[in-house]
Design a protein around this motif. Structure first.
Motif, mmCIF file in Angstrom:
data_model
loop_
_atom_site.group_PDB
_atom_site.id
_atom_site.type_symbol
_atom_site.label_atom_id
_atom_site.label_comp_id
_atom_site.label_asym_id
_atom_site.label_seq_id
_atom_site.Cartn_x
_atom_site.Cartn_y
_atom_site.Cartn_z
ATOM 1 N N THR A 1 8.592 0.990 -5.829
ATOM 2 C CA THR A 1 7.683 2.004 -6.379
ATOM 3 C C THR A 1 7.315 3.021 -5.304
ATOM 4 O O THR A 1 7.245 4.233 -5.568
ATOM 5 C CB THR A 1 6.409 1.338 -6.932
ATOM 6 N N ILE A 2 7.103 2.544 -4.089
ATOM 7 C CA ILE A 2 6.822 3.450 -2.968
ATOM 8 C C ILE A 2 8.016 4.365 -2.713
ATOM 9 O O ILE A 2 7.862 5.586 -2.518
ATOM 10 C CB ILE A 2 6.469 2.646 -1.692
ATOM 11 N N LEU A 3 9.239 3.813 -2.736
ATOM 12 C CA LEU A 3 10.432 4.633 -2.519
ATOM 13 C C LEU A 3 10.551 5.729 -3.573
ATOM 14 O O LEU A 3 10.877 6.882 -3.250
ATOM 15 C CB LEU A 3 11.693 3.755 -2.552
ATOM 16 N N ARG A 4 10.300 5.383 -4.818
ATOM 17 C CA ARG A 4 10.458 6.353 -5.910
ATOM 18 C C ARG A 4 9.416 7.478 -5.854
ATOM 19 O O ARG A 4 9.642 8.563 -6.392
ATOM 20 C CB ARG A 4 10.371 5.641 -7.265
ATOM 21 N N SER A 5 8.301 7.207 -5.198
ATOM 22 C CA SER A 5 7.251 8.225 -5.126
ATOM 23 C C SER A 5 7.510 9.256 -4.029
ATOM 24 O O SER A 5 6.799 10.265 -3.936
ATOM 25 C CB SER A 5 5.894 7.557 -4.873
ATOM 26 N N ARG A 6 8.537 9.033 -3.216
ATOM 27 C CA ARG A 6 8.836 9.942 -2.101
ATOM 28 C C ARG A 6 9.788 11.050 -2.527
ATOM 29 O O ARG A 6 10.585 10.877 -3.451
ATOM 30 C CB ARG A 6 9.494 9.171 -0.945
ATOM 31 N N ASP A 7 9.721 12.150 -1.804
ATOM 32 C CA ASP A 7 10.719 13.206 -1.985
ATOM 33 C C ASP A 7 12.062 12.742 -1.434
ATOM 34 O O ASP A 7 13.118 13.056 -1.982
ATOM 35 C CB ASP A 7 10.278 14.490 -1.278
ATOM 36 N N GLU B 1 10.319 7.615 6.446
ATOM 37 C CA GLU B 1 9.618 6.461 7.013
ATOM 38 C C GLU B 1 8.272 6.226 6.331
ATOM 39 O O GLU B 1 7.720 7.106 5.674
ATOM 40 C CB GLU B 1 9.439 6.675 8.517
ATOM 41 N N ILE B 2 7.743 5.021 6.525
ATOM 42 C CA ILE B 2 6.465 4.649 5.928
ATOM 43 C C ILE B 2 5.348 5.520 6.493
ATOM 44 O O ILE B 2 5.259 5.736 7.704
ATOM 45 C CB ILE B 2 6.138 3.173 6.225
ATOM 46 N N THR B 3 4.498 6.002 5.617
ATOM 47 C CA THR B 3 3.309 6.732 6.042
ATOM 48 C C THR B 3 2.109 5.779 6.029
ATOM 49 O O THR B 3 2.157 4.697 5.436
ATOM 50 C CB THR B 3 3.020 7.907 5.107
ATOM 51 N N TRP B 4 1.031 6.211 6.655
ATOM 52 C CA TRP B 4 -0.186 5.402 6.673
ATOM 53 C C TRP B 4 -0.716 5.196 5.254
ATOM 54 O O TRP B 4 -1.173 4.112 4.909
ATOM 55 C CB TRP B 4 -1.237 6.066 7.550
ATOM 56 N N GLN B 5 -0.650 6.228 4.433
ATOM 57 C CA GLN B 5 -1.125 6.129 3.055
ATOM 58 C C GLN B 5 -0.306 5.110 2.265
ATOM 59 O O GLN B 5 -0.850 4.329 1.479
ATOM 60 C CB GLN B 5 -1.064 7.502 2.365
ATOM 61 N N GLU B 6 1.008 5.101 2.481
ATOM 62 C CA GLU B 6 1.857 4.112 1.815
ATOM 63 C C GLU B 6 1.514 2.702 2.274
ATOM 64 O O GLU B 6 1.445 1.764 1.461
ATOM 65 C CB GLU B 6 3.325 4.419 2.094
ATOM 66 N N TYR B 7 1.308 2.556 3.567
ATOM 67 C CA TYR B 7 0.956 1.244 4.104
ATOM 68 C C TYR B 7 -0.332 0.720 3.472
ATOM 69 O O TYR B 7 -0.418 -0.446 3.059
ATOM 70 C CB TYR B 7 0.805 1.329 5.628
ATOM 71 N N LYS B 8 -1.336 1.567 3.375
ATOM 72 C CA LYS B 8 -2.612 1.143 2.799
ATOM 73 C C LYS B 8 -2.504 0.840 1.308
ATOM 74 O O LYS B 8 -3.327 0.113 0.749
ATOM 75 C CB LYS B 8 -3.682 2.217 3.037
#
Length: 471
Positions: free
Chosen positions: A313-319, A324-331
């Protein structure tokens, strides 16, 4: 003949009195917790050091809890000890840091960690050292440069593991974290160094939890030699850096700046022991947790499937899915943090937390005498059926709706009170980062289960191999 008999009688009386005082200590005016002090001199040391299985309260503790209750006395490695498995007492002990209790370890363990290590300091000195470390691993750094560097290091190492095909996950994660932190701390590169720092840490680890007999051929002696050699490497780097005017943008730059101040707390000996302790604590405990994490999710495919769902789900939300992982994604990795909490709850990587009573302390109708050591045992709480439903089950969903980033009276995986582990945040970031790239970029299967060896104070998850390849 009669002189010999008198001497023998006197000797037996003295020995009997000594044994009685050892097994029935009268160190305070109050009532001591129930328990046994074991044999003369060695106390109950041998049984205390016995290894045991992963999913278990230490047999040494479990046996005495059944006989004496949640608070009991014992003696090991020459120390009179009160063991607490009571959540209220444990919480009280942590809240009384600096007032009624101070952090304290056995002399043999202090010799291993270092006489000038962070564990030897209290009050303002401890706060000062803690704040120094937070300048390296505090939230502001984690959100920025460290996040980027951890991303890069994790991806590079996973790519290398995939080229090998099959790896020992404990060994490779330990190497990955060690290399990263050694560079951040002292700009050390094992591949370019003539003296191998990590090899000395391996010797150190082999005898870290062993009977404290310091003679050649024993594990304890090898551990002390490993420590001596490792600190020599760190000290040499420190001495070389003092002669340099070139900034390295690492933790050692900060330590040198503090050492040079006119009014200072930090000296060279403290700085060297601090670097030694940080390298040991961070890479060894976190790699153990990562290894157990892989074991648990491999044994529970339904948990792995839910992790995959969250990270895809995180991958699909990216452009760009490959970014790489962002802080917002990590949280946002809510289920991932549940899995991490459940892993460290079951792992109990450091299940023994030690304090020393500064004065006679009354708890639960008993007296902990001044000068005695107190051992808090979080694993009893973490595996308690009264605190956790089906406590031996790996069930990340038990954390749903709970604070995932704080300790409590019944969750002490990262300690408690003012001594809460200063590296907890970076440890969790390393684990989540590793998990994200492993399950989204690679195929992997466990090929060898490995034995999980546990000793009082540490878990040694050796021999867990995975076969890994890029998707």
């Amino acid at each position: 003949m009669w002189v010999f008999l008198v001497f023998l009688t006197a000797l037996l009386v003295m020995l009997g009195h000594w044994i009685y005082t050892q097994t029935n200590p009268k160190s305070c005016n109050g009532k001591l917790p129930p328990g046994s002090m074991g044999f003369p001199i060695i106390g109950e040391t041998i049984e205390f050091f016995s290894p045991y299985s992963l999913h278990d309260i230490p047999p040494f503790v479990r046996k005495r809890m059944a006989r004496y209750g949640s608070l009991f006395r014992t003696n090991f490695v020459g120390k009179n000890v009160v063991v607490s498995t009571d959540p209220e007492v444990n919480h009280f002990i942590f809240q009384q840091e600096g007032t009624s209790f101070l952090i304290s370890y056995t002399e043999s363990f202090i010799n291993i960690l270092g006489q000038q290590s962070m564990h030897s300091y209290h009050g303002m000195a401890h706060k000062y050292l803690r704040n120094l470390i937070l300048q390296l691993v505090g939230p502001e750094n984690l959100k920025g440069k460290l996040m980027y560097e951890i991303n890069e290091a994790t991806r590079r190492h996973l790519h290398s593991w995939a080229r090998h095909g099959t790896v020992d996950i404990k060994e490779v994660t330990s190497e990955m974290i060690f290399k990263y932190l050694a560079k951040k701390l002292i700009s050390y590169d094992e591949s370019k160094a003539s003296r191998k720092l990590r090899e000395n840490y391996k010797a150190f680890m082999d005898g870290l939890v062993s009977f404290p007999l310091n003679i050649p051929g024993t594990a304890y002696h090898a551990c002390l030699q490993g420590r001596k050699n490792a600190t020599k490497v760190i000290k040499d780097i420190f001495d070389e850096r003092k002669k340099s005017t070139i900034p390295h943008q690492d933790f050692l730059d900060l330590l040198l700046e503090e050492v040079r101040k006119e009014e200072k707390i930090l000296n060279e000996a403290i700085a060297v022991d601090l670097v030694f302790l940080l390298l040991f604590a961070a890479h060894e405990t976190t790699s153990s947790a990562m290894t157990l994490l892989i074991k648990f999710i491999s044994d529970h495919p339904e948990v792995l499937a839910e992790l995959v769902k969250e990270h895809e789900t995180i991958l699909r939300s990216r452009d760009n899915e490959d970014s790489e992982i962002t802080w917002q994604e990590y949280k946002s990795m809510t289920f991932t943090h549940m899995v991490i909490n459940e892993t460290v709850r079951l792992a109990n990587i450091v299940p023994g937390i030690f304090r020393k009573a500064l004065k006679d302390v009354e708890v639960k109708g008993y007296t902990i005498p001044a000068g005695w050591t107190v051992m808090v045992v979080p694993s009893v709480l973490h595996l308690s059926p009264t605190e956790y439903d089906d406590p031996l089950a790996f069930n990340p969903r038990r954390w749903e709706g709970k604070d995932l980033h704080a300790g409590s009276k019944t969750f002490m995986a990262f300690g408690g009170g003012v001594r809460l582990c200063v590296g907890a945040d970076i440890a969790k970031l390393l684990m989540a980062n590793f998990l994200h790239y492993l399950i989204t970029k690679y195929r992997w299967t466990v090929t060898k289960g490995g034995d999980i060896i546990r000793k009082p104070g540490l878990v040694f998850p050796n021999g867990l191999h995975i076969k890994i390849s890029e998707k």
